[in-house]
Design a protein around this motif. Structure first.
Motif: not given
Length: 444
Positions: A364-382
């Protein structure tokens, strides 16, 4: 999860009682479903052979053996009081050890017999098909099958004949290397002779002559094994073509003399002949055994072979016991780990809930992320969560295998404030000997 084995066998019950509790394959689906429902247990399997009827039950708390006894007896319309004195019970690892020994033939009437291995496999497949074999019984029974297979392949427990008919067949096989196409003559139709001829027929011999004073009895046995009935007076006529003779009549005098065998040998042109004289008094002149090319064994000789083979099987059984203990230790470690699985599951569920909540905040604090960037952030947290939990998970399993699951599970529950059902476990000491017996039902 607790294990319970409940049953009777040739060691505790007479054959008349074992017969009343024998279940055929077609009965098992209904029997297993009724046992599970009436006893309210999660998993149940039934092993039923001519020598034993045994229930194997897995449940989170101790099942009531009385309910199991009543349900089992009711399905055969037997009074529970008539079977209760003959029943035995095994608990937890003692139950596992018992099944391992049964599958390996160490608890059989004939030490090391292999038929029971297939019967245990059938019992497992029946329970799996009926939906009454869950994770624990599946692991238990596949472990027992694997342990039994090791015992059979890595030791000689199933080798060396331990009955007179089998001993005769094995001796003949050693002399001729193969019994395929060999000609056999059975003189007399007593029970031991019948068994020997049946084993020889199963081994693939060629023609089988059956001679008897009563030709009708000769025809009966000959029809069973695909043989040729002949009158007793014709045995000398056919003797030159015969490789193996089994003689078991009630004659008070020898029916084959040394001269008869010598004459047959001349016609055989040096080919050896094997003679099994299992009659008392003997049917074959003992002097025939002195002839070159004649191998003569009487009942005492065969019983000495059997006695020596039984002793050899007993030695191999001790080796098999050690193999079973190794396999039992593996099952114990697996079972112990199952008791900390709820704790591990709760720990990972809580970690995943936290990860998802924090991930959504960050996104929510990074609304400008594209789908690929969102997947990278999610994979990193996992990946961070998985790597953080990997060591605690492995250590918890190792502590469980070492018998410290109770304290470890409770400590993890306390440290991470886990909510859920009781995740404590119980210590499962490995028995000093796999064959150690638990008390009978009436005493346990």
């Amino acid at each position: 999860m607790h294990l319970l084995a409940l049953g009777l066998s040739h060691r505790t019950a007479p054959v008349e009682l074992r017969e009343t509790l024998a279940f055929g394959p077609e009965e098992l689906p209904g029997v297993l479903a009724r046992l599970r429902d009436e006893a309210r247990v999660e998993e149940v399997a039934l092993l039923s052979t001519c020598n034993r009827t045994e229930l194997y039950v897995a449940h989170p708390v101790w099942p009531d053996p009385e309910v199991l006894i009543r349900s089992l007896a009711a399905q055969k319309r037997v009074d529970p009081e008539n079977i209760r004195p003959y029943l035995y019970r095994r608990e937890d690892l003692e139950a596992a050890a018992h099944l391992f020994r049964v599958a390996a033939g160490l608890d059989s009437m004939v030490l090391g017999e292999t038929q029971v291995l297939g019967q245990v496999r059938d019992a497992y497949q029946a329970a799996a098909a009926a939906g009454t074999a869950g994770k624990v019984l599946s692991r238990l029974m596949t472990g027992a099958l694997a342990a039994a297979k090791r015992a059979q392949t890595e030791t000689g427990i199933g080798q060396n004949a331990v009955s007179v008919p089998y001993a005769a067949v094995e001796l003949a096989r050693k002399l001729f290397e193969t019994l395929q196409g060999r000609v056999v003559m059975a003189i007399g139709a007593g029970e031991t002779a019948k068994l020997t001829v049946r084993h020889l027929a199963a081994a693939g011999v060629g023609r089988i002559y059956v001679a008897n004073r009563t030709l009708d009895r000769a025809r009966e046995l000959a029809a069973e094994v695909g043989g040729v009935p002949i009158p007793l007076e014709a045995i000398r006529q056919h003797l030159p073509e015969v490789d193996v003779v089994i003689s078991s009549t009630g004659s008070p005098h020898p029916i084959l003399r040394r001269e008869d065998i010598q004459q047959a040998l001349r016609a055989r042109r040096g080919r050896p002949i094997f003679l099994f004289d299992i009659a008392v008094p003997r049917d074959i002149d003992p002097a025939a055994g002195q002839l070159e090319g004649v191998y003569l064994y009487d009942i005492d000789d065969l019983e000495q072979v059997v006695a020596a083979n039984i002793e050899e099987r007993a030695r191999e059984a001790r080796r098999a016991e050690r193999l079973l203990e190794e396999e039992l230790a593996r099952f114990r470690a697996w079972l112990a780990v199952q008791d900390v699985v709820p704790t591990i599951r709760l720990l990972r569920e809580k970690a995943e809930d936290i990860r998802q909540a924090e991930l959504q905040k960050a996104l929510r604090k990074l609304p400008g992320l594209d789908p690929h960037q969102r997947r990278v952030v999610e994979a990193m947290s996992a990946a961070i969560v998985n790597k953080l939990l990997n060591d605690p998970t492995q250590r918890l399993k190792a502590l469980a295998e070492a018998g410290e699951a109770d304290g470890a599970a409770r400590l993890v529950t306390l440290l991470f404030d886990l909510e859920g059902p009781d995740v404590g476990t119980r210590a499962l000491p490995l028995p000093a000997r796999a064959e150690r017996a638990a008390p009978p039902v009436g005493q346990g």
